[in-house]
Design a protein around this motif. Structure first.
Motif, PDB file in Angstrom:
ATOM      1  N   ARG A 194      13.180  48.503 -21.050  1.00  0.00           N
ATOM      2  CA  ARG A 194      14.288  49.476 -21.097  1.00  0.00           C
ATOM      3  C   ARG A 194      14.897  49.614 -22.487  1.00  0.00           C
ATOM      4  O   ARG A 194      15.233  50.711 -22.912  1.00  0.00           O
ATOM      5  N   VAL A 199      25.905  46.667 -19.924  1.00  0.00           N
ATOM      6  CA  VAL A 199      26.431  45.305 -19.847  1.00  0.00           C
ATOM      7  C   VAL A 199      27.851  45.271 -20.406  1.00  0.00           C
ATOM      8  O   VAL A 199      28.752  44.657 -19.831  1.00  0.00           O
ATOM      9  N   HIS A 228      11.039  48.310 -26.666  1.00  0.00           N
ATOM     10  CA  HIS A 228      10.500  47.076 -27.247  1.00  0.00           C
ATOM     11  C   HIS A 228       9.087  46.821 -26.731  1.00  0.00           C
ATOM     12  O   HIS A 228       8.236  46.326 -27.458  1.00  0.00           O
ATOM     13  N   THR A 259      20.866  48.789 -22.133  1.00  0.00           N
ATOM     14  CA  THR A 259      20.906  47.329 -21.956  1.00  0.00           C
ATOM     15  C   THR A 259      22.066  46.690 -22.707  1.00  0.00           C
ATOM     16  O   THR A 259      22.483  45.583 -22.376  1.00  0.00           O
ATOM     17  N   ASP A 288      17.055  41.464 -33.030  1.00  0.00           N
ATOM     18  CA  ASP A 288      15.772  40.952 -33.527  1.00  0.00           C
ATOM     19  C   ASP A 288      14.946  42.038 -34.205  1.00  0.00           C
ATOM     20  O   ASP A 288      14.394  41.831 -35.292  1.00  0.00           O
ATOM     21  N   LEU A 323      24.933  48.869 -23.588  1.00  0.00           N
ATOM     22  CA  LEU A 323      26.093  49.638 -23.131  1.00  0.00           C
ATOM     23  C   LEU A 323      26.515  49.270 -21.711  1.00  0.00           C
ATOM     24  O   LEU A 323      27.694  49.025 -21.451  1.00  0.00           O
ATOM     25  N   ALA A 375      20.894  55.161 -24.415  1.00  0.00           N
ATOM     26  CA  ALA A 375      19.426  55.058 -24.488  1.00  0.00           C
ATOM     27  C   ALA A 375      18.970  54.212 -23.298  1.00  0.00           C
ATOM     28  O   ALA A 375      19.084  54.657 -22.160  1.00  0.00           O
ATOM     29  N   VAL A 431      12.446  39.899 -27.717  1.00  0.00           N
ATOM     30  CA  VAL A 431      13.680  40.480 -27.162  1.00  0.00           C
ATOM     31  C   VAL A 431      13.737  40.223 -25.658  1.00  0.00           C
ATOM     32  O   VAL A 431      12.788  40.557 -24.935  1.00  0.00           O
ATOM     33  N   GLY A 432      14.846  39.643 -25.203  1.00  0.00           N
ATOM     34  CA  GLY A 432      15.121  39.467 -23.772  1.00  0.00           C
ATOM     35  C   GLY A 432      13.927  38.977 -22.983  1.00  0.00           C
ATOM     36  O   GLY A 432      13.189  38.101 -23.422  1.00  0.00           O
ATOM     37  N   GLY A 445      18.697  51.839 -29.818  1.00  0.00           N
ATOM     38  CA  GLY A 445      19.772  51.047 -29.216  1.00  0.00           C
ATOM     39  C   GLY A 445      19.988  49.753 -29.974  1.00  0.00           C
ATOM     40  O   GLY A 445      21.116  49.311 -30.195  1.00  0.00           O
ATOM     41  N   ASN A 446      18.882  49.130 -30.406  1.00  0.00           N
ATOM     42  CA  ASN A 446      18.995  47.881 -31.162  1.00  0.00           C
ATOM     43  C   ASN A 446      19.698  48.129 -32.489  1.00  0.00           C
ATOM     44  O   ASN A 446      20.582  47.356 -32.894  1.00  0.00           O
ATOM     45  N   LEU A 448      22.955  61.297 -34.512  1.00  0.00           N
ATOM     46  CA  LEU A 448      22.182  60.309 -33.752  1.00  0.00           C
ATOM     47  C   LEU A 448      20.928  59.931 -34.534  1.00  0.00           C
ATOM     48  O   LEU A 448      20.512  60.625 -35.468  1.00  0.00           O
ATOM     49  N   LYS A 472      11.926  33.282 -34.593  1.00  0.00           N
ATOM     50  CA  LYS A 472      13.284  33.238 -34.042  1.00  0.00           C
ATOM     51  C   LYS A 472      13.492  31.896 -33.367  1.00  0.00           C
ATOM     52  O   LYS A 472      12.604  31.378 -32.702  1.00  0.00           O
ATOM     53  N   VAL A 485      14.785  35.443 -23.117  1.00  0.00           N
ATOM     54  CA  VAL A 485      16.158  35.878 -22.833  1.00  0.00           C
ATOM     55  C   VAL A 485      17.126  34.984 -23.618  1.00  0.00           C
ATOM     56  O   VAL A 485      18.002  34.344 -23.051  1.00  0.00           O
ATOM     57  N   ALA A 486      16.920  34.958 -24.913  1.00  0.00           N
ATOM     58  CA  ALA A 486      17.723  34.082 -25.756  1.00  0.00           C
ATOM     59  C   ALA A 486      18.238  34.848 -26.964  1.00  0.00           C
ATOM     60  O   ALA A 486      17.469  35.518 -27.662  1.00  0.00           O
TER      61      ALA A 486
HETATM   62  C1  LIG Z   1      19.652  40.112 -20.828  1.00  0.00           C
HETATM   63  C2  LIG Z   1      19.609  40.731 -22.190  1.00  0.00           C
HETATM   64  C3  LIG Z   1      18.859  40.117 -23.181  1.00  0.00           C
HETATM   65  C4  LIG Z   1      18.813  40.664 -24.442  1.00  0.00           C
HETATM   66  N1  LIG Z   1      18.073  40.020 -25.385  1.00  0.00           N
HETATM   67  C5  LIG Z   1      18.010  40.543 -26.635  1.00  0.00           C
HETATM   68  C6  LIG Z   1      17.234  39.882 -27.629  1.00  0.00           C
HETATM   69  O1  LIG Z   1      16.600  38.853 -27.389  1.00  0.00           O
HETATM   70  N2  LIG Z   1      17.209  40.419 -28.871  1.00  0.00           N
HETATM   71  C7  LIG Z   1      17.904  41.569 -29.169  1.00  0.00           C
HETATM   72  O2  LIG Z   1      17.833  42.014 -30.298  1.00  0.00           O
HETATM   73  N3  LIG Z   1      18.633  42.192 -28.244  1.00  0.00           N
HETATM   74  C8  LIG Z   1      18.713  41.716 -26.977  1.00  0.00           C
HETATM   75  N4  LIG Z   1      19.468  42.348 -26.045  1.00  0.00           N
HETATM   76  C9  LIG Z   1      20.240  43.525 -26.442  1.00  0.00           C
HETATM   77  C10 LIG Z   1      19.586  44.885 -26.187  1.00  0.00           C
HETATM   78  O3  LIG Z   1      18.645  44.819 -25.160  1.00  0.00           O
HETATM   79  C11 LIG Z   1      18.916  45.482 -27.404  1.00  0.00           C
HETATM   80  O4  LIG Z   1      19.806  45.563 -28.467  1.00  0.00           O
HETATM   81  C12 LIG Z   1      18.323  46.875 -27.106  1.00  0.00           C
HETATM   82  O5  LIG Z   1      17.479  47.227 -28.144  1.00  0.00           O
HETATM   83  C13 LIG Z   1      19.370  47.943 -26.931  1.00  0.00           C
HETATM   84  O6  LIG Z   1      18.714  49.159 -26.625  1.00  0.00           O
HETATM   85  P1  LIG Z   1      19.186  50.140 -25.480  1.00  0.00           P
HETATM   86  O7  LIG Z   1      18.262  51.305 -25.526  1.00  0.00           O
HETATM   87  O8  LIG Z   1      19.294  49.480 -24.210  1.00  0.00           O
HETATM   88  O9  LIG Z   1      20.645  50.541 -26.027  1.00  0.00           O
HETATM   89  P2  LIG Z   1      21.905  51.182 -25.308  1.00  0.00           P
HETATM   90  O10 LIG Z   1      22.636  50.138 -24.564  1.00  0.00           O
HETATM   91  O11 LIG Z   1      21.533  52.396 -24.560  1.00  0.00           O
HETATM   92  O12 LIG Z   1      22.722  51.587 -26.584  1.00  0.00           O
HETATM   93  C14 LIG Z   1      23.181  50.657 -27.520  1.00  0.00           C
HETATM   94  C15 LIG Z   1      23.968  51.344 -28.620  1.00  0.00           C
HETATM   95  O13 LIG Z   1      23.123  52.175 -29.396  1.00  0.00           O
HETATM   96  C16 LIG Z   1      23.608  53.523 -29.401  1.00  0.00           C
HETATM   97  N5  LIG Z   1      22.470  54.428 -29.432  1.00  0.00           N
HETATM   98  C17 LIG Z   1      21.411  54.432 -28.596  1.00  0.00           C
HETATM   99  N6  LIG Z   1      20.525  55.365 -28.952  1.00  0.00           N
HETATM  100  C18 LIG Z   1      21.036  55.978 -30.063  1.00  0.00           C
HETATM  101  C19 LIG Z   1      20.587  56.996 -30.906  1.00  0.00           C
HETATM  102  N7  LIG Z   1      19.399  57.628 -30.733  1.00  0.00           N
HETATM  103  N8  LIG Z   1      21.358  57.342 -31.965  1.00  0.00           N
HETATM  104  C20 LIG Z   1      22.539  56.717 -32.197  1.00  0.00           C
HETATM  105  N9  LIG Z   1      23.013  55.741 -31.433  1.00  0.00           N
HETATM  106  C21 LIG Z   1      22.265  55.354 -30.360  1.00  0.00           C
HETATM  107  C22 LIG Z   1      24.425  53.625 -28.151  1.00  0.00           C
HETATM  108  O14 LIG Z   1      25.356  54.652 -28.214  1.00  0.00           O
HETATM  109  C23 LIG Z   1      25.062  52.262 -28.114  1.00  0.00           C
HETATM  110  O15 LIG Z   1      26.131  52.184 -28.977  1.00  0.00           O
HETATM  111  C24 LIG Z   1      19.535  41.846 -24.761  1.00  0.00           C
HETATM  112  C25 LIG Z   1      20.273  42.448 -23.764  1.00  0.00           C
HETATM  113  C26 LIG Z   1      20.321  41.917 -22.488  1.00  0.00           C
HETATM  114  C27 LIG Z   1      21.118  42.597 -21.447  1.00  0.00           C
END
Ligand SMILES: Cc1cc2nc3c(=O)[nH]c(=O)nc-3n(C[C@H](O)[C@H](O)[C@H](O)COP(=O)(O)OP(=O)(O)OC[C@H]3O[C@@H](n4cnc5c(N)ncnc54)[C@H](O)[C@@H]3O)c2cc1C
Lengths: 765, 271
Positions: free
Chosen positions: B92, B26, B65, B22, B107, B24, B19, B84-85, B97-98, B149, B165, B172-173
């Motif tokens: 992004r 990393v 988000h 953020t 969160d 994956l 997705a 979030v972040g 993803g969360n 999915l 929280k 970014v915590a």
């Molecule tokens: C610097 C930084 C700060 C962050 N701060 C926070 C924070 O404060 N709070 C917080 O909660 N998170 C935080 N995160 C984590 C992250 O950003 C979140 O969890 C975000 O929501 C993940 O979404 P994504 O689209 O980037 O997921 P991706 O990295 O693309 O995917 C994450 C997982 O979800 C799966 N996935 C994605 N879409 C689907 C779908 N439709 N069906 C089934 N599986 C799926 C993927 O296969 C993977 O396993 C942070 C990350 C970074 C790098």
């Protein structure tokens, strides 16, 4: 200085010195054009190196087998300590660290092998195939463990790196007779420099010359140390500093330069190497974690009579610049206060943690937390106002600091008054939006001796010359690590010679092209390189005036030079443009260039820690902080910081304010959140997910205030700014927390959990 | 969408839905994860929406988000998304993803848990809807089958909600503790917490107490102490279990006080 001749133009309004001109490197940095060390590495075809680090924090290395790694077809070479042609040793003060460990590793960042391969991936992959036969040894990870009678010895002479002391008057007797005695203890944490770009660069041979492009803080010394370690004559080493995203002391010890140099020397090819953030944090030295026991004795009226200070510092595995840090902690042990009887003992202890060495503040930052914490406690014990107590004891003009040096400019009181006024101390409000929030205000006053001090050779040389295209070039070996040196040098040169800032080009930090300038550290480059540039510039100015003397029938004393023209003081319309002067000068065979050295002397502290001139000059600063503390969670939010700094003269006020703001932010990190966490020598948070530095959202309103009581020696009255903005911040914040909750936090960082715990344990709860 | 599902059922565990990346990207960069095949969902049309449909909010899996932050439908969700972040991550990172990451510190996941979200999963054999209470199995583990999915997330309108929280800094915590509370329109109160157990968790005993006692000050105090007893935090280098336990109680108490204050004008919150 006495050796500067007449007719130097004092900076007036609109003059180059004192102008908030935009830094020449700002646009490229902000737009991402600047090529840092790591960007240069990928610009050309080359080999790739990777360093294998120790698998244990303390172990004997029995045997290293490189065969399996060499079997990888992409691997070009695998080097171990046996392959190093020189001494294989390095260290800023004491050469006690092996470039590649041959028999023993003393912390997890020690290097044991260097793999060179055709791709980065291959180098990394193959490093895991190097077989190292370790015999793990018991490690020591705390000061107490290191000092235990049966502790494993980390170095042949034992676990004590050194001791530093001050014996002034009879502090023990004075303490016994004091009306009031307070004691407080502080432990400070391991802090990482957390600069932007991790260590990265390239090395190659230019004929016989081994050339290394990687960021350090003192290119000439790096070349000398590298030549020794690799067994090369000095003239066969060239170091060029690429643009650098911060250093803060973290690039002072050699590291990446050695591995780059070794790989290029032994393969004969161009090699790149870049550390990941994790490797950068695991390999690099840190700020000294120290434990301080601090006692003040005072008369009932608040007059200080004695200070007794015991400091133990975790030196980590190697000496680094530790001894100098200990000395600085000792010489700054009573800060800006007048204390007739002082007894200080500082002990540095080896452990199997990261070596500790230079970081912005250099020992003075840790000790400031203690003397200001002790002042706050003393005020409480005396039932006296914190400001009044400080006012009574702050140094006045004519007073000497703890080391007995009498300072020409003492502006401690003035700095404090300005800080109090700007934060609105008198009318401060303790109101908060909710009962679980408590507001508090803290105050710090600090002093800081700049330069290496203590008799250590400390000099800067600079050259200025006019090109045939009428540009003014400034050559200095000093490195720009983000602090603004390039702009400082341009403005000082423009002022000294009498040209516009835009005409100046600054050529920096290349051992083959620029003269030795000492390190960019110790808050010294504005003072030292600024002075050298100014001296050379004034020399050049005199050449120009002499030339004009051949054109105009006027005495040189009646002439002035500014803004690319020479004119008569009495009638500025009578002028000769710079181009005409230079043309005439060339015709007459004038060199149109000049070089100068600035080398003020200092005197090493004696056995009692006394020296009439331990440092060339001192800076004074005062910070006031306002915080909100959540007493249920312990969370601290800094609301405002006022930072008053007596810079003597701000060469570029905007840049100076930027340095103050950056130092304050770094100080907030140290006060509240930054901490390298280790478990038996291994880092648990070598990344920016868990090593927490302040974000923009954690930065409060910062109000920088610049005072300008001129320095008698510094260029145009300037001293410098580098370290004090950090030093003054943690004590002000900790004082504000104390004020808010009535409890002093004895350990940094004051995380929410620590504040919460202190509140849980506070009496009356 | 059909193509994405086909790919997934063909590649099984070797294919990973991407997705915002953020989590994956990393994970891969740090060597925690290795991915053989990416199935990038960003090319699938129509997955990025936040839409009110009568009394429900329908959220597409690729809703970021930043989009959730702007929705007024459930304050707890917007407030959670806002923490979030930093801005780049919020632009992004996505809701799916969360949920897919299934971090105990997610969160948005904590807010959705309190909001009793329903998660629509689609696979090669059709769709099903999983209540979020059954969705998380453990750290990084969910009920999503290997060929499924997340197709949509739905929440129902509530009377009020809020999220808090505590992290180690202001942005970014990673949450040391997070909590969300929701007052349903029938007056029931839901409480969810993050970073105090292997998955985001509901404080069932505290909820049961409030169902009987309402939001009177003593009831809130009692609920907070029940929360402290029911969370199962661990000690790690970020915080101690003891501290997380204490803060859990503080956050829940503050959130409940907020709910109580906002429900004051009406008569007792019992339906
Ligand atoms: C610097 C930084 C700060 C962050 N701060 C926070 C924070 O404060 N709070 C917080 O909660 N998170 C935080 N995160 C984590 C992250 O950003 C979140 O969890 C975000 O929501 C993940 O979404 P994504 O689209 O980037 O997921 P991706 O990295 O693309 O995917 C994450 C997982 O979800 C799966 N996935 C994605 N879409 C689907 C779908 N439709 N069906 C089934 N599986 C799926 C993927 O296969 C993977 O396993 C942070 C990350 C970074 C790098």
């Amino acid at each position: 200085m006495s050796d500067i001749r007449v007719s130097e133009a004092a900076p007036t309004s609109g003059a180059p010195v004192g102008r908030s001109a935009t830094r020449s490197d700002a646009r490229d940095k902000v737009t991402g054009k600047t090529a840092y060390g790591g960007d240069r590495a990928v610009s050309q075809e080359c080999l790739h190196a990777h360093v294998l680090r120790a698998a244990h924090p303390h172990a004997i290395v029995r045997r290293i087998e490189t065969g399996p790694a060499l079997a990888d077809p992409d691997v070009v070479a695998v080097f171990t300590g046996k392959d190093v042609p020189g001494t294989n040793l390095h260290g800023m003060i004491r050469r006690d660290q092996e470039l590649l460990a041959t028999s023993r590793v003393r912390y997890c960042g020690d290097a044991v092998a260097l793999v060179v391969a055709r791709t980065r991936q291959a180098a990394e992959r193959a490093s895991k195939l190097v077989v190292v036969d370790y015999e793990p040894l018991p490690g020591v990870f705390t000061i107490a463990e290191a000092l235990a009678p049966d502790a494993a010895a980390i170095h042949p002479e034992g676990n004590i790196l050194g001791r530093q002391r001050i014996r002034k008057g009879d502090a023990l007797a004075a303490m016994a007779e004091a009306d009031v005695v307070v004691e407080t203890e502080f432990s400070t944490q391991s802090v990482d420099h957390a600069f932007l770009d991790t260590e990265a660069g390239v090395a190659y041979l230019e004929g016989e010359v081994l050339t290394i492009e990687a960021a350090g803080q003192w290119v000439h010394e790096e070349a000398r140390l590298l030549a020794l370690a690799l067994g090369l004559p000095f003239e066969r080493v060239r170091i060029i500093q690429p643009p650098t995203g911060g250093a803060f002391g973290g690039r002072e010890d050699l590291g990446i330069q050695l591995y780059l140099g070794l790989a290029a020397l032994l393969t004969g090819q161009r090699v790149e190497l870049a550390y990941s953030r994790a490797e950068s944090m695991i390999a690099r030295h840190k700020r000294h974690p120290i434990h301080i026991r601090y006692r003040f004795g005072a008369r009932r009226d608040g007059t200080l009579v004695a200070a007794v200070v015991e400091v133990q510092a975790d030196e980590g595995a190697y000496a680094s610049t530790g001894k100098a840090v200990l000395r600085k902690a000792a010489s700054h042990a009573t800060g800006p206060y007048r204390v007739p009887n002082v007894h200080v003992d500082v002990t540095g202890v080896f452990t199997n943690n990261n070596p500790t060495g230079a970081m912005r503040g250099f020992g003075a930052s840790q000790i400031a937390i203690a003397y200001e914490g002790a002042m706050d406690k003393l005020a409480a014990a005396l039932g006296m106002d914190r400001v009044e107590l400080r006012r009574r004891n702050l140094l006045l003009p004519g007073d000497a600091v703890t080391t007995s040096q009498i300072l020409p400019v003492v502006s401690a009181q003035e700095c404090m008054s300005a800080a109090l006024e700007r934060i609105g101390w008198e009318g401060r409000s303790y109101e908060t939006p909710a009962p679980h929030l408590k507001r508090g205000y803290g105050l710090s006053v600090v002093c800081f001796g700049l330069g290496y001090g203590d008799g250590f050779p400390d000099a800067s040389r600079a050259r200025v010359r006019f090109t045939d295209g009428d540009r003014l070039e400034v050559y200095t070996g000093a490195v720009e690590v983000g602090q603004g040196l390039v702009q400082m040098a341009a403005q000082v040169a423009a002022q000294a010679v009498g040209v516009t800032i835009d005409r100046v080009d600054v050529i920096l930090a290349d051992t083959a092209r620029t003269p030795e300038a000492g390190s960019s550290s110790a808050t010294r480059q504005t003072f030292f390189t600024g002075s050298a540039v100014r001296k050379a510039g004034v020399e050049l100015r005199h050449q120009l005036l002499d030339i004009v003397g051949t054109l105009l029938p006027v005495h040189p004393d009646e002439l002035d030079l500014a803004d690319d023209a020479c004119f008569e003081r009495a009638d500025p319309t009578r002028r000769v443009p710079l181009s005409a002067i230079l043309q005439e000068g060339r015709r007459r065979g004038y060199p149109l260039e000049a070089e100068a050295i600035f080398e003020p002397r200092t005197i090493c502290q004696d056995d009692a820690g006394q020296s009439v001139r331990a440092f060339v000059t001192y800076l004074f600063a005062s910070h006031a902080a306002e915080v909100l503390v959540d007493v249920e969670t312990g969370e601290v939010q800094v609301q405002r910081i006022v930072a008053v700094h007596d810079l003597g003269k701000a060469i570029n006020p905007l840049a100076a304010e930027g340095q103050i703001e950056g130092g304050v932010v770094q100080g907030i990190g140290m006060a509240l959140m930054e901490e390298v966490v280790r478990q038996r020598g291994r880092l648990l948070n070598p990344n920016f997910t868990d090593y927490i530095v302040p974000t923009a959202m954690d930065v409060p309103e910062i109000i920088p205030v610049i005072l300008e009581n001129p320095d008698p020696i510094g260029p145009f009255g300037a001293r410098g700014v580098g370290e004090p903005p950090l030093i003054g911040t943690p004590p002000a914040i900790l004082g504000a927390i104390h004020d808010a909750i009535g409890v002093q936090i004895g350990q940094t960082p004051a995380t929410a959990e620590r504040v919460w715990r202190a509140l849980q344990q506070a009496p009356g709860r | 969408m059909t193509e994405a599902l086909e790919l997934k059922s063909r590649l099984k565990d070797k294919g990973v839905f991407l997705a915002g990346g953020t989590d994956l990207v990393v994970g891969v960069a740090k060597g925690r994860l290795s991915v053989e095949h990416w199935i990038d969902l960003s090319g699938v049309p129509g997955l990025s929406y936040v839409r009110e449909e009568g009394e429900e909010l329908a959220i597409g899996p690729l809703a970021t988000h930043a989009m959730l932050e702007r929705s007024a439908f459930a304050p707890a969700l917007a407030q959670a998304a806002r923490t979030v972040g930093g801005p780049a991550i919020r632009n992004r990172g996505t809701i799916a993803g969360n949920l897919g990451t299934a971090s105990p510190a997610g969160d948005v996941s904590v807010a959705l848990l309190a909001l009793d979200a329903r998660i629509a999963l689609v696979g090669s054999h059709g769709s099903r809807s999983v209540p979020i209470r059954d969705f998380f199995v453990g750290p990084g583990k969910t009920r999503i089958a290997h060929d499924e999915l997340i197709q949509e997330v739905r929440i129902r309108r509530s009377a009020d909600s809020a999220f808090l929280k505590l992290g180690k800094r202001q942005s970014v915590a990673i949450a040391l503790v997070s909590a969300a509370v929701v007052r349903q329109r029938d007056g029931r109160v839901a409480i969810a917490l993050g970073s105090v157990g292997p998955t985001p968790l509901r404080a069932a005993r505290a909820e049961a107490h409030l169902a009987l006692a309402g939001l009177a000050p003593e009831a809130i105090g009692e609920a907070a102490s029940l929360v402290r007893a029911e969370v199962t935090p661990i000690d790690d280098h970020r915080a101690s279990a003891e501290y997380r336990r204490a803060v859990s109680g503080v956050l829940v108490r503050r959130l409940l006080e907020q709910l109580a204050a906002s429900s004051k004008p009406e008569s007792p919150a019992r339906a």
